[in-house]
Design a protein around this motif. Structure first.
Motif, PDB file in Angstrom:
ATOM      1  N   ASP A  22       6.236  -6.819 -18.651  1.00  0.00           N
ATOM      2  CA  ASP A  22       5.609  -8.132 -18.510  1.00  0.00           C
ATOM      3  C   ASP A  22       4.356  -7.996 -17.645  1.00  0.00           C
ATOM      4  OD1 ASP A  22       4.941 -10.675 -17.243  1.00  0.00           O
ATOM      5  OD2 ASP A  22       6.817 -11.439 -18.073  1.00  0.00           O
ATOM      6  N   PRO A  23       3.195  -8.469 -18.119  1.00  0.00           N
ATOM      7  CA  PRO A  23       1.955  -8.311 -17.349  1.00  0.00           C
ATOM      8  C   PRO A  23       2.030  -8.889 -15.942  1.00  0.00           C
ATOM      9  CG  PRO A  23       1.461  -8.998 -19.586  1.00  0.00           C
ATOM     10  CD  PRO A  23       2.953  -9.086 -19.444  1.00  0.00           C
ATOM     11  N   ALA A  24       2.752  -9.982 -15.776  1.00  0.00           N
ATOM     12  CA  ALA A  24       2.879 -10.569 -14.435  1.00  0.00           C
ATOM     13  C   ALA A  24       3.683  -9.664 -13.514  1.00  0.00           C
ATOM     14  CB  ALA A  24       3.531 -11.947 -14.524  1.00  0.00           C
TER      15      ALA A  24
ATOM     16  N   ARG B 226       3.926  -6.426 -13.888  1.00  0.00           N
ATOM     17  CA  ARG B 226       3.070  -5.262 -13.613  1.00  0.00           C
ATOM     18  C   ARG B 226       2.065  -5.579 -12.505  1.00  0.00           C
ATOM     19  NH1 ARG B 226       0.274  -0.904 -17.631  1.00  0.00           N
ATOM     20  NH2 ARG B 226      -1.052   0.092 -16.060  1.00  0.00           N
ATOM     21  N   ALA B 227       1.449  -6.737 -12.578  1.00  0.00           N
ATOM     22  CA  ALA B 227       0.471  -7.108 -11.556  1.00  0.00           C
ATOM     23  C   ALA B 227       1.127  -7.193 -10.180  1.00  0.00           C
ATOM     24  CB  ALA B 227      -0.179  -8.436 -11.921  1.00  0.00           C
ATOM     25  N   ALA B 228       2.340  -7.740 -10.124  1.00  0.00           N
ATOM     26  CA  ALA B 228       3.050  -7.843  -8.845  1.00  0.00           C
ATOM     27  C   ALA B 228       3.406  -6.466  -8.302  1.00  0.00           C
ATOM     28  CB  ALA B 228       4.311  -8.688  -9.021  1.00  0.00           C
TER      29      ALA B 228
ATOM     30  N   GLU C  74       1.796  -3.661  -8.991  1.00  0.00           N
ATOM     31  CA  GLU C  74       0.546  -3.004  -8.584  1.00  0.00           C
ATOM     32  C   GLU C  74       0.100  -3.479  -7.206  1.00  0.00           C
ATOM     33  OE1 GLU C  74      -1.494  -2.031 -12.944  1.00  0.00           O
ATOM     34  OE2 GLU C  74      -1.891  -3.955 -11.952  1.00  0.00           O
ATOM     35  N   GLU C  75       0.272  -4.764  -6.927  1.00  0.00           N
ATOM     36  CA  GLU C  75      -0.104  -5.271  -5.607  1.00  0.00           C
ATOM     37  C   GLU C  75       0.854  -4.765  -4.529  1.00  0.00           C
ATOM     38  OE1 GLU C  75      -2.287  -7.383  -2.685  1.00  0.00           O
ATOM     39  OE2 GLU C  75      -2.725  -6.512  -4.658  1.00  0.00           O
TER      40      GLU C  75
ATOM     41  N   ARG D 229      -0.258  -1.283  -3.835  1.00  0.00           N
ATOM     42  CA  ARG D 229      -1.517  -1.262  -3.076  1.00  0.00           C
ATOM     43  C   ARG D 229      -1.267  -1.515  -1.595  1.00  0.00           C
ATOM     44  NH1 ARG D 229      -5.441  -4.267  -0.853  1.00  0.00           N
ATOM     45  NH2 ARG D 229      -4.248  -6.202  -1.099  1.00  0.00           N
TER      46      ARG D 229
ATOM     47  N   LEU E 253       4.250   3.735 -13.641  1.00  0.00           N
ATOM     48  CA  LEU E 253       3.110   3.157 -12.945  1.00  0.00           C
ATOM     49  C   LEU E 253       2.673   4.022 -11.767  1.00  0.00           C
ATOM     50  CD1 LEU E 253       1.310   0.548 -12.854  1.00  0.00           C
ATOM     51  CD2 LEU E 253       2.964  -0.354 -11.222  1.00  0.00           C
TER      52      LEU E 253
ATOM     53  N   SER F 196       6.126  -7.305  -0.713  1.00  0.00           N
ATOM     54  CA  SER F 196       4.664  -7.325  -0.653  1.00  0.00           C
ATOM     55  C   SER F 196       4.061  -7.388   0.742  1.00  0.00           C
ATOM     56  CB  SER F 196       4.132  -8.523  -1.466  1.00  0.00           C
ATOM     57  OG  SER F 196       4.434  -8.360  -2.833  1.00  0.00           O
TER      58      SER F 196
END
Length: 459
Positions: free
Chosen positions: A81-83, A85-87, A89-90, A93, A181, A367
């Motif tokens: 799910d792109p959301a 994945r974005a979470a 990745e953050e 980071r 990832l 996060s």
């Protein structure tokens, strides 16, 4: 729903006596050792075949290899799910920002002229990172294990997670996606004690590792204890726990939500509130009833909150509350009091401390940038959470020339004879024709003292 322990009105006991008054989950690792011992021995002797047999027995999956094919990792990431994945990745980071600053640099100390000791920091060569399965899915644990290992410079990283029948005998696809990832291409479908034994002894598909990190159930913990020495381990992590130190100014809605957030992990999860406000305790109890009824995993949460490991502890003041939370040594400690930063600065025992109303434990789980692999069961009084340091070894490199050795020779020989280890002294004499050399004048303490005195007199 949750019990109370009233410690008001009397002097708090010291040390173990205070710890014994506080709630804690039953977690008998010693009893589990006898269960995992034959499993680990079987994996040592039969390798992959044994791991696959236990996968069938415990996880209900049948497959021909533990190693996850590269195409399965690639597919999991592509279908993520792109959301999500974005979470992730953050999360990666932020974790890299924090863990990169933990890197150590080599340092050389000049002990005497011609004599130095250098401390080199060398990463572990190969690590096995365990990511639990069970009632939840933990891609965040992939991040928390892999990032510090990578930042430490570990060359060989292998991840293992329990196989899922619903995922075709592979670990959960979100776990696989998180590995892909992060660039981890060695992932194994194995859980429990058999996964730890696979890491420790090696199999046809998985080379032995030097260190195993990551939380797991009691059988994972028992296997880590059993195999410690053959492998290094990070800790013996038990059920997760949160303690909240709060005063009358804390928001009961926040406190209850945070207690529930940890309770949903497991029926053995511990949620503890320490407060000097009976009014807050009453309000939090009321909030727990309302919020638990609305939460998805209300049965699991209710069992955790009602268990012997969870409680509201009443104390006379914040100072007494600090003594209680230091004795408890929580995996996660929230401080929700007036001047929370100053109170948090006085905490000595906690895996991680979360300061004020806007730093909940769930932020740290994903996060904040901090690591969520933390000591449990009171071990925070002597152990730390996972970090870059967990994957590094300090090696002392000693370099002395002839004159520098001569300056220490008589001391070494004297101490060797005091310990009745004469060959130690002989190893020094062998370098000076069988004699113990006199220390050069500049290396003698009396010479240095005399020179200092002369200098002072000259002034």
């Amino acid at each position: 729903m949750i019990s109370r322990i009233d410690l008001r009105g009397a002097a708090l006991p010291e040390g173990a006596a205070l710890r014994d008054l506080l709630p804690r989950a039953e977690f008998d690792v010693e009893a589990a050792l006898e269960t995992v011992r034959p499993i680990c021995e079987d994996v040592r002797h039969r390798g992959t075949a044994a791991v696959l047999e236990y996968n069938r027995r415990f996880d209900g999956v049948t497959h021909g290899a533990t190693r996850v094919p590269a195409e399965a990792l690639e597919r999991a990431l592509a279908e993520l799910d792109p959301a999500v994945r974005a979470a992730l990745e953050e999360s990666v980071r932020r974790a890299r920002l924090v863990h990169r600053d933990q890197r150590r640099t080599d340092h050389t100390t000049r002990v005497v002229p011609g004599g130095t000791v250098t401390e080199r920091w060398v990463p572990v060569e190969r690590v096995g990172l365990y990511v639990p399965g069970g009632v939840a899915v933990y891609p965040s644990s992939v991040v928390m294990n892999v990032v510090p290992a990578q930042e430490a410079g570990v060359a060989g990283i292998a991840v293992s997670s329990p196989p899922q029948a619903a995922s075709g005998g592979l670990p959960h696809p979100t776990i696989l996606a998180a590995c892909a990832l992060l660039g981890v291409d060695e992932v194994h479908a194995a859980g429990g004690a058999q996964a730890i034994a696979m890491f420790a002894h090696g199999t046809e598909e998985c080379r032995p590792v030097n260190l195993v990190t990551g939380p797991g159930n009691i059988y994972v913990v028992a296997a880590k204890r059993l195999l410690k020495g053959r492998i290094g381990i990070d800790a013996e992590a038990g059920p997760t726990e949160i303690a909240v130190l709060a005063d009358a100014g804390a928001d009961p809605v926040h406190v209850a939500a945070d207690l529930i957030s940890q309770a949903e992990h497991d029926t053995l999860a511990a949620s503890v509130l320490v407060t000097d406000s009976a009014a807050l305790a009453d309000a939090v109890e009321g909030e727990l009833k309302e919020q638990v009824a609305r939460t998805r995993h209300h049965e699991r949460v209710t069992a955790a909150l009602a268990g012997r490991q969870s409680a509201i502890v009443l104390v006379d003041g914040v100072d007494e509350g600090l003594r209680v939370v230091d004795a408890y040594a929580a995996e996660h400690l929230e401080v929700q009091t007036a001047d929370a930063a100053a109170v948090a600065a006085r905490v000595r025992n906690a895996g991680a401390v979360f300061v004020g109303p806007y730093a909940p434990v769930s932020l740290g789980d994903y996060s904040a940038g901090s690591n969520h692999v933390l000591p449990t069961g009171g071990c925070a009084c002597h152990s730390s959470g996972l970090s870059v340091q967990s994957f590094l070894r300090g090696i002392h490199v000693v370099e002395y020339d002839r004159e520098a050795l001569a300056g220490a020779a008589r001391h070494v020989v004297t101490l060797a004879e005091a310990e009745d280890l004469p060959a130690h002294g002989d190893a020094i004499r062998a370098r000076f024709g069988g004699a113990v050399p006199d220390a050069p004048r500049e290396a003698r303490p009396e010479a240095a003292a005399g020179e200092a005195g002369a200098g002072e007199g000259a002034r």
